[in-house]
Motif scaffolding. Structure first.
Motif, PDB file in Angstrom:
ATOM      1  N   GLY A 119      57.791  -5.137 -46.143  1.00  0.00           N
ATOM      2  CA  GLY A 119      59.142  -4.692 -45.790  1.00  0.00           C
ATOM      3  C   GLY A 119      59.147  -3.521 -44.835  1.00  0.00           C
ATOM      4  N   SER A 120      58.332  -3.575 -43.799  1.00  0.00           N
ATOM      5  CA  SER A 120      58.263  -2.489 -42.816  1.00  0.00           C
ATOM      6  C   SER A 120      59.645  -2.162 -42.277  1.00  0.00           C
ATOM      7  CB  SER A 120      57.350  -2.885 -41.657  1.00  0.00           C
ATOM      8  OG  SER A 120      56.039  -3.085 -42.105  1.00  0.00           O
ATOM      9  N   LYS A 121      59.986  -0.902 -42.298  1.00  0.00           N
ATOM     10  CA  LYS A 121      61.286  -0.427 -41.802  1.00  0.00           C
ATOM     11  C   LYS A 121      61.145   0.050 -40.358  1.00  0.00           C
ATOM     12  CE  LYS A 121      63.332  -0.936 -45.758  1.00  0.00           C
ATOM     13  NZ  LYS A 121      63.878  -2.217 -45.968  1.00  0.00           N
ATOM     14  N   GLU A 127      61.797  -6.880 -38.965  1.00  0.00           N
ATOM     15  CA  GLU A 127      63.124  -7.077 -39.560  1.00  0.00           C
ATOM     16  C   GLU A 127      63.697  -8.443 -39.189  1.00  0.00           C
ATOM     17  OE1 GLU A 127      65.479  -3.659 -38.456  1.00  0.00           O
ATOM     18  OE2 GLU A 127      64.157  -2.299 -39.566  1.00  0.00           O
ATOM     19  N   GLN A 130      61.934 -11.004 -41.277  1.00  0.00           N
ATOM     20  CA  GLN A 130      62.393 -10.924 -42.666  1.00  0.00           C
ATOM     21  C   GLN A 130      63.743 -11.617 -42.855  1.00  0.00           C
ATOM     22  OE1 GLN A 130      62.075  -6.652 -42.942  1.00  0.00           O
ATOM     23  NE2 GLN A 130      60.368  -6.803 -44.383  1.00  0.00           N
ATOM     24  N   LYS A 135      60.250 -17.865 -42.115  1.00  0.00           N
ATOM     25  CA  LYS A 135      59.378 -16.711 -41.890  1.00  0.00           C
ATOM     26  C   LYS A 135      57.998 -17.091 -41.358  1.00  0.00           C
ATOM     27  CE  LYS A 135      61.569 -13.667 -45.273  1.00  0.00           C
ATOM     28  NZ  LYS A 135      62.724 -14.506 -45.517  1.00  0.00           N
TER      29      LYS A 135
END
Length: 182
Positions: A119-121, A127, A130, A135
């Motif tokens: 879940g890299s921000k 994003e 995701q 995916k």
């Protein structure tokens, strides 16, 4: 893993990286890696199942050690710029093109997939993946794009990469993903 085991593992990785700086991947043997690491072949096999797993470990360790918190595309540029002398020696000399290509694709795919799962921000590429209903296909598309960029430099036989050109292309790609996020 204990300190002595980690030191031996690092020794093997370091020797492998040094050898890759000198000659192509498919011209390096496990015996050479073992000799350069000052270990036996059996010790090598206690740490790595084969040369492919060593390559994968080296790329993963290097990426995580040098650019762990950067967005994917920034990390890719920094890695290619820092390790170009090694990457260009990943080009096979003869028969192993498909194997090596498959290994590099697998490594990139797994690096991207881990970021998606983690879940890299603040990374528009991750994003976007995701949010996708597909995916795995999106990961494959990004991985293929990054391999295409890398292969372009390899095919051209470039001694050095054109940093400005690479960064500009990555910024353009990144902006496409940022626009999608808006």
């Amino acid at each position: 893993m204990g300190k002595a085991q980690e030191r031996t593992r690092r020794q093997i990785l370091s020797a492998f990286l040094d050898l890759l700086g000198e000659k192509p991947y498919d011209m390096i043997s496990v015996s050479e890696i073992s000799a350069a690491s000052v270990i036996t072949r059996s010790t090598f096999y206690r740490y790595f199942s084969d040369k492919k797993s060593l390559l994968m470990a080296e790329i993963e360790d290097t990426v995580q050690r040098h650019t762990p918190d950067q967005p994917l595309l920034v990390q890719f540029v920094e890695y290619v710029e820092s390790y170009w002398t090694v990457l260009r020696n990943l080009t096979p000399t003869r028969q192993s093109r498909s194997d090596l290509h498959e290994i590099l694709n697998q490594i990139l795919w797994e690096l991207i997939q881990r970021r998606v799962v983690a879940g890299s921000k603040n990374d528009p590429v991750i994003e976007t993946i995701q949010q996708s209903h597909n995916k795995d296909v999106m990961i494959s598309a990004i991985e293929g794009m990054l391999m295409g960029i890398l292969e372009r430099y390899v095919v051209e036989g470039t001694a050095k990469i054109d940093h400005k050109q690479l960064e500009a292309a990555i910024l353009e790609i990144n902006s496409l993903f940022k626009q999608k996020q808006s």
